[in-house]
Motif scaffolding. Structure first.
Motif, mmCIF file in Angstrom:
data_model
loop_
_atom_site.group_PDB
_atom_site.id
_atom_site.type_symbol
_atom_site.label_atom_id
_atom_site.label_comp_id
_atom_site.label_asym_id
_atom_site.label_seq_id
_atom_site.Cartn_x
_atom_site.Cartn_y
_atom_site.Cartn_z
ATOM 1 N N LEU A 160 -14.170 4.913 -6.672
ATOM 2 C CA LEU A 160 -12.945 5.441 -7.248
ATOM 3 C C LEU A 160 -11.748 4.681 -6.683
ATOM 4 O O LEU A 160 -11.596 4.571 -5.465
ATOM 5 N N ALA A 161 -10.921 4.169 -7.566
ATOM 6 C CA ALA A 161 -9.757 3.382 -7.153
ATOM 7 C C ALA A 161 -8.820 3.264 -8.348
ATOM 8 O O ALA A 161 -9.103 3.770 -9.443
ATOM 9 N N LEU A 162 -7.718 2.582 -8.144
ATOM 10 C CA LEU A 162 -6.848 2.261 -9.264
ATOM 11 C C LEU A 162 -7.497 1.191 -10.132
ATOM 12 O O LEU A 162 -8.246 0.347 -9.627
ATOM 13 N N PRO B 155 -0.894 -2.173 -16.696
ATOM 14 C CA PRO B 155 -1.202 -2.441 -15.280
ATOM 15 C C PRO B 155 0.061 -2.626 -14.453
ATOM 16 O O PRO B 155 1.046 -3.209 -14.912
ATOM 17 N N ASP B 156 0.024 -2.102 -13.235
ATOM 18 C CA ASP B 156 1.170 -2.137 -12.335
ATOM 19 C C ASP B 156 1.162 -3.421 -11.518
ATOM 20 O O ASP B 156 0.156 -3.756 -10.872
ATOM 21 N N ALA B 157 2.287 -4.142 -11.529
ATOM 22 C CA ALA B 157 2.364 -5.432 -10.840
ATOM 23 C C ALA B 157 2.145 -5.279 -9.337
ATOM 24 O O ALA B 157 1.488 -6.115 -8.704
ATOM 25 N N ALA C 23 0.831 -1.202 0.000
ATOM 26 C CA ALA C 23 0.000 0.000 0.000
ATOM 27 C C ALA C 23 0.868 1.256 0.000
ATOM 28 O O ALA C 23 0.587 2.232 -0.715
ATOM 29 N N ASP C 24 1.937 1.240 0.775
ATOM 30 C CA ASP C 24 2.849 2.389 0.810
ATOM 31 C C ASP C 24 3.491 2.599 -0.554
ATOM 32 O O ASP C 24 3.600 3.736 -1.039
ATOM 33 N N ARG C 25 3.900 1.508 -1.189
ATOM 34 C CA ARG C 25 4.527 1.620 -2.513
ATOM 35 C C ARG C 25 3.539 2.152 -3.549
ATOM 36 O O ARG C 25 3.894 3.035 -4.356
ATOM 37 N N VAL C 26 2.296 1.665 -3.499
ATOM 38 C CA VAL C 26 1.308 2.089 -4.486
ATOM 39 C C VAL C 26 0.910 3.545 -4.254
ATOM 40 O O VAL C 26 0.743 4.316 -5.214
ATOM 41 N N ARG C 27 0.772 3.946 -3.008
ATOM 42 C CA ARG C 27 0.438 5.354 -2.727
ATOM 43 C C ARG C 27 1.520 6.279 -3.267
ATOM 44 O O ARG C 27 1.226 7.346 -3.822
ATOM 45 N N ARG C 28 2.780 5.906 -3.086
ATOM 46 C CA ARG C 28 3.879 6.741 -3.569
ATOM 47 C C ARG C 28 3.902 6.811 -5.093
ATOM 48 O O ARG C 28 4.455 7.756 -5.662
ATOM 49 N N GLY C 29 3.292 5.822 -5.753
ATOM 50 C CA GLY C 29 3.233 5.843 -7.208
ATOM 51 C C GLY C 29 2.364 6.958 -7.748
ATOM 52 O O GLY C 29 2.592 7.461 -8.853
ATOM 53 N N GLY C 30 1.339 7.362 -6.998
ATOM 54 C CA GLY C 30 0.512 8.498 -7.373
ATOM 55 C C GLY C 30 -0.294 8.327 -8.641
ATOM 56 O O GLY C 30 -0.640 9.312 -9.302
ATOM 57 N N ALA C 31 -0.630 7.103 -9.032
ATOM 58 C CA ALA C 31 -1.405 6.882 -10.254
ATOM 59 C C ALA C 31 -2.817 7.442 -10.089
ATOM 60 O O ALA C 31 -3.375 7.431 -8.989
#
Length: 336
Positions: free
Chosen positions: A248-250, A276-278, A209-217
């Motif tokens: 609303l989501a990725l 799509p992001d792995a 979750a931390d990694r995906v949040r930092r991605g900012g998609a």
């Protein structure tokens, strides 16, 4: 659900249907799905309807209590209506409007009624696997959905699964007996068996979750549960039902339920220009399992009886924990 909703009489349901201008001549309970209660209804004009009654006390993805869940359910149903009417997404099986223009009719404080047109076609099951052609067809629908302008009513979603705090509380309460019902003690023992795995998987989820949040998609409109059990194959293609999880989501929230193979998601990338992001796929697959664990843990720690629905819940609880354990073992083998 197999069982009727508690303390809901047919007379109450009929009064709710009247708010849609429906006078039922046939009212048949349909023991399908898990979570909501359903009926097949024929009105006095001969039209057929599929009717859903939601138990707002057990709809955490819409709200933490009955009142907020009622608001969340209305936002979700209004969103489905907008996607179909404004954006022309004809695969969206949206509810019909009541005579006052609303998408949901309250049945007291605990229950809420939504009415859908009866849709003919072949339905699938949650565990079904789509072949390549059908998967690409569904990915095409999701590409259209994810490209839609979000309606103002579209609910927000959170990465952290609802009820995860309750799982952590249960993991800290494994030494004393649980006494809520016949599955309470078996649930405590099963959680104790899988406690190490569950703590590891929640830590893995936090890291993802931390990694995906930092991605900012950017976020898009997602269905939330576009698995084969929510697909109806009609004469003109696939239709998507059960929009109470819309939010609303990725895009990976939806894609993760179809496949985690990048090659199998290539069609989506071609249609949208977005690969799509792995990490996000892994996050949402894990989130799905943790959501199930949270729901079933709350069920078995609380007051419950031994019913057919409780047995289904138990099977799901045990199966989900075993799957989490299997994935942990696979991860250890891969790392070696």
């Amino acid at each position: 659900m197999k069982a009727f909703p508690e303390n809901l009489r047919n007379e109450t349901l009929s009064r709710g249907l009247a708010a849609y201008g429906i006078t039922p001549t046939a009212l048949t309970y349909a023991p399908v799905g898990f979570g909501d209660h359903h009926w097949n209804v024929t009105g006095d004009d001969g039209r057929d309807w599929f009717v859903t009654v939601s138990d707002l006390e057990h709809k955490a993805h819409c709200g933490a209590d009955a009142a907020t869940a009622g608001v969340g359910l209305r936002r979700a149903m209004d969103t489905a209506l907008t996607l179909r009417a404004r954006d022309g997404l004809d695969f969206v099986v949206a509810p019909v409007e009541a005579t006052d223009g609303g998408s949901v009719v309250p049945l007291g404080e605990r229950y809420a009624l939504t009415v859908f047109p009866h849709v003919a076609g072949r339905t699938g099951d949650f565990g079904d696997r789509l072949d390549d052609a059908d998967r690409d067809r569904v990915l095409g629908l999701l590409a259209r959905l994810h490209g839609a302008t979000p309606p103002a009513t579209a609910p927000a979603t959170t990465l952290e699964p609802a009820g995860l705090v309750g799982v952590h509380a249960a993991l800290g309460d494994l030494t004393g007996a649980w006494s809520g019902g016949p599955y309470a003690e078996p649930a405590r023992r099963l959680l104790a068996t899988h406690a190490t795995t569950l703590r590891a998987r929640t830590a893995e989820f936090d890291a993802l979750a931390d990694r995906v949040r930092r991605g900012g998609a950017p976020l898009v409109v997602t269905h939330g549960e576009p698995h084969p059990g929510n697909l109806i194959q009609g004469p003109d293609g696939y239709l998507l039902v059960d929009w109470d999880t819309v939010g609303l989501a990725l895009p990976e929230r939806d894609l993760s339920l179809l496949t985690d193979d990048p090659a199998e998601l290539a069609h989506y990338a071609e249609l949208t220009g977005r690969t799509p992001d792995a990490a996000a796929l892994a996050l949402y697959r894990l989130r799905w399992s943790l959501l199930d664990v949270a729901e079933f843990t709350e069920w078995f720690r609380g007051s419950h009886e031994g019913t057919d629905d409780t047995q289904v819940a138990w099977d799901g609880f045990a199966g989900t924990l075993e799957q989490l354990a299997d994935r942990s073992r696979d991860a250890v083998i891969d790392s070696n």
